[in-house]
Motif scaffolding. Sequence first.
Motif, mmCIF file in Angstrom:
data_model
loop_
_atom_site.group_PDB
_atom_site.id
_atom_site.type_symbol
_atom_site.label_atom_id
_atom_site.label_comp_id
_atom_site.label_asym_id
_atom_site.label_seq_id
_atom_site.Cartn_x
_atom_site.Cartn_y
_atom_site.Cartn_z
ATOM 1 N N MET A 20 0.827 -1.202 0.000
ATOM 2 C CA MET A 20 0.000 0.000 0.000
ATOM 3 C C MET A 20 0.865 1.257 0.000
ATOM 4 N N CYS A 21 1.906 1.271 0.808
ATOM 5 C CA CYS A 21 2.766 2.450 0.910
ATOM 6 C C CYS A 21 3.414 2.777 -0.427
ATOM 7 N N PHE A 22 4.022 1.785 -1.073
ATOM 8 C CA PHE A 22 4.654 2.015 -2.378
ATOM 9 C C PHE A 22 3.624 2.416 -3.424
ATOM 10 N N PHE A 23 2.450 1.789 -3.376
ATOM 11 C CA PHE A 23 1.405 2.109 -4.341
ATOM 12 C C PHE A 23 0.958 3.566 -4.194
ATOM 13 N N LEU A 24 0.757 4.022 -2.956
ATOM 14 C CA LEU A 24 0.314 5.398 -2.721
ATOM 15 C C LEU A 24 1.390 6.408 -3.102
ATOM 16 N N VAL A 25 2.636 6.109 -2.751
ATOM 17 C CA VAL A 25 3.745 7.022 -3.069
ATOM 18 C C VAL A 25 3.908 7.159 -4.585
ATOM 19 N N VAL A 66 3.375 7.848 3.435
ATOM 20 C CA VAL A 66 3.886 6.957 4.479
ATOM 21 C C VAL A 66 3.050 7.129 5.750
ATOM 22 N N GLY A 67 2.760 8.395 6.084
ATOM 23 C CA GLY A 67 1.922 8.672 7.249
ATOM 24 C C GLY A 67 0.511 8.122 7.087
ATOM 25 N N GLN A 68 -0.042 8.224 5.890
ATOM 26 C CA GLN A 68 -1.388 7.716 5.644
ATOM 27 C C GLN A 68 -1.422 6.189 5.763
ATOM 28 N N THR A 69 -0.385 5.526 5.259
ATOM 29 C CA THR A 69 -0.306 4.063 5.393
ATOM 30 C C THR A 69 -0.227 3.663 6.860
ATOM 31 N N PHE A 70 0.591 4.372 7.625
ATOM 32 C CA PHE A 70 0.714 4.086 9.055
ATOM 33 C C PHE A 70 -0.627 4.272 9.757
ATOM 34 N N GLN A 71 -1.359 5.310 9.363
ATOM 35 C CA GLN A 71 -2.652 5.577 9.977
ATOM 36 C C GLN A 71 -3.648 4.453 9.688
ATOM 37 N N ILE A 72 -3.676 3.970 8.444
ATOM 38 C CA ILE A 72 -4.607 2.900 8.065
ATOM 39 C C ILE A 72 -4.284 1.615 8.814
ATOM 40 N N PHE A 73 -3.006 1.257 8.887
ATOM 41 C CA PHE A 73 -2.630 -0.018 9.495
ATOM 42 C C PHE A 73 -2.493 0.072 11.013
ATOM 43 N N SER A 74 -2.751 1.249 11.566
ATOM 44 C CA SER A 74 -2.850 1.379 13.022
ATOM 45 C C SER A 74 -4.263 1.058 13.512
ATOM 46 N N LEU A 75 -5.216 0.948 12.579
ATOM 47 C CA LEU A 75 -6.595 0.626 12.934
ATOM 48 C C LEU A 75 -6.714 -0.832 13.367
ATOM 49 N N PRO A 76 -7.658 -1.146 14.238
ATOM 50 C CA PRO A 76 -7.903 -2.558 14.586
ATOM 51 C C PRO A 76 -8.728 -3.235 13.491
ATOM 52 N N CYS A 133 -3.594 -4.451 -1.843
ATOM 53 C CA CYS A 133 -3.940 -3.757 -0.592
ATOM 54 C C CYS A 133 -4.139 -2.274 -0.870
ATOM 55 N N ASP A 134 -5.366 -1.871 -1.071
ATOM 56 C CA ASP A 134 -5.716 -0.485 -1.333
ATOM 57 C C ASP A 134 -6.517 0.061 -0.150
ATOM 58 N N ILE A 135 -6.611 1.373 -0.056
ATOM 59 C CA ILE A 135 -7.255 1.991 1.104
ATOM 60 C C ILE A 135 -8.740 1.653 1.234
ATOM 61 N N PRO A 136 -9.570 1.849 0.194
ATOM 62 C CA PRO A 136 -11.012 1.598 0.361
ATOM 63 C C PRO A 136 -11.362 0.201 0.880
ATOM 64 N N PRO A 137 -10.809 -0.896 0.303
ATOM 65 C CA PRO A 137 -11.151 -2.221 0.847
ATOM 66 C C PRO A 137 -10.587 -2.460 2.240
ATOM 67 N N MET A 138 -9.467 -1.829 2.585
ATOM 68 C CA MET A 138 -8.900 -1.998 3.935
ATOM 69 C C MET A 138 -9.778 -1.327 4.984
ATOM 70 N N LEU A 139 -10.326 -0.162 4.651
ATOM 71 C CA LEU A 139 -11.199 0.539 5.597
ATOM 72 C C LEU A 139 -12.471 -0.258 5.892
ATOM 73 N N LYS A 140 -12.911 -1.063 4.931
ATOM 74 C CA LYS A 140 -14.111 -1.871 5.150
ATOM 75 C C LYS A 140 -13.888 -2.973 6.182
ATOM 76 N N LEU A 141 -12.628 -3.331 6.423
ATOM 77 C CA LEU A 141 -12.314 -4.381 7.400
ATOM 78 C C LEU A 141 -12.069 -3.826 8.796
ATOM 79 N N ALA A 142 -11.942 -2.499 8.904
ATOM 80 C CA ALA A 142 -11.596 -1.884 10.189
ATOM 81 C C ALA A 142 -12.792 -1.880 11.135
ATOM 82 N N CYS A 143 -12.488 -2.001 12.427
ATOM 83 C CA CYS A 143 -13.529 -1.968 13.455
ATOM 84 C C CYS A 143 -13.770 -0.532 13.922
ATOM 85 N N GLY A 144 -14.934 -0.319 14.500
ATOM 86 C CA GLY A 144 -15.238 0.969 15.121
ATOM 87 C C GLY A 144 -15.514 2.055 14.110
ATOM 88 N N ASP A 145 -15.447 3.288 14.577
ATOM 89 C CA ASP A 145 -15.759 4.458 13.761
ATOM 90 C C ASP A 145 -14.523 4.868 12.957
#
Length: 313
Positions: free
Chosen positions: A103-108, A159-169, A181-193
């Motif tokens: 994800m990090c390399f893809f976003l950069v 890099v900061g955005q990747t860290f933020q996404i993968f800091s989610l539970p 591993c892209d942001i939209p499908p990863m956010l769908k797996l995250a718990c909470g708000d």
Amino acid sequence: MKSTERNLTTMMEFILLGFSDAPKFHWLLFGIFLVIFVIILLGNAIIILVTRVDPTLHTPMYFFISNFSFLEICYVSVTLPRMLVDLWTQKGTISFFACATQMCFFLVLGATECFLLAVMAYDRYVAICNPLHYPLVMKHEFCIRLVVGSWIGGVPVQVGQTFQIFSLPFCKSNQINHFFCDIPPMLKLACGDTFVNELVVYVFAVLFVTVPFMLILGSYSRIISTILKLSSNTGRSKAFSTCSSHLIVVFLFYGSATISYLKTKSNEYEGTDKLLSLFYTILTPMFNPVIYSLRNKDVTEALRKFLPRLLTL
């Protein structure tokens, strides 16, 4: 508590579902994407070689094109080899660290592409709208700064955005309904708000996608206005031919990326998401060498001189 801990430990590994909804076509898809990967590598590599070898192509425009071709090779190498392996083995297992790295390399690299396309539009704007000032403005040192700025401009943010996404539970599921591993499908797996995370994604999407796109549209509106004022039909057609190839790549890349990142979060159109992702991750890098070689007379002429020499080696 134990149940939560157990769920969180399973997230040390994800499963990329990819095209698992069409298992009968796995080998066909593998063959198609393998051919596309070879075309991307060879096509963009030939453009890089031709622009370096032919002295007539040692201009700012082709300097940016060769950098763009190198970027496309890097960009597609982040996702396509992994997808080919998954289609071959029919397993989509990917570790937490590998997923975050991808994800990090893809976003950069995606941010670099956005900036570099804007730089190429500015180059065409100066060349067509201010041709007398072009040699003074687009000096080699300035071109190098523009390219370096494009490559490193999005690194800290992405890099900061990747860290933020993968800091989610991640405790809903470890199955990513995508082929990378892209942001939209990863956010769908995250718990909470995840409202704050989604807001950050929207903000960065506007900064790195929408703003450069608007700058490109502004540049080309001035370019088209200038072209229409040309008295010579030959000059007008040559200018349109040069710019149209760039615009095709721009609309393919920005159009699909904008829809993917700025649309609402929904599970209803996940198949459409994958199709759009194919446009800005695979099809645009494939069209790049075709567009710049077949629609550009200078590159075509250079290829005619270069390929016979290459075949005799």
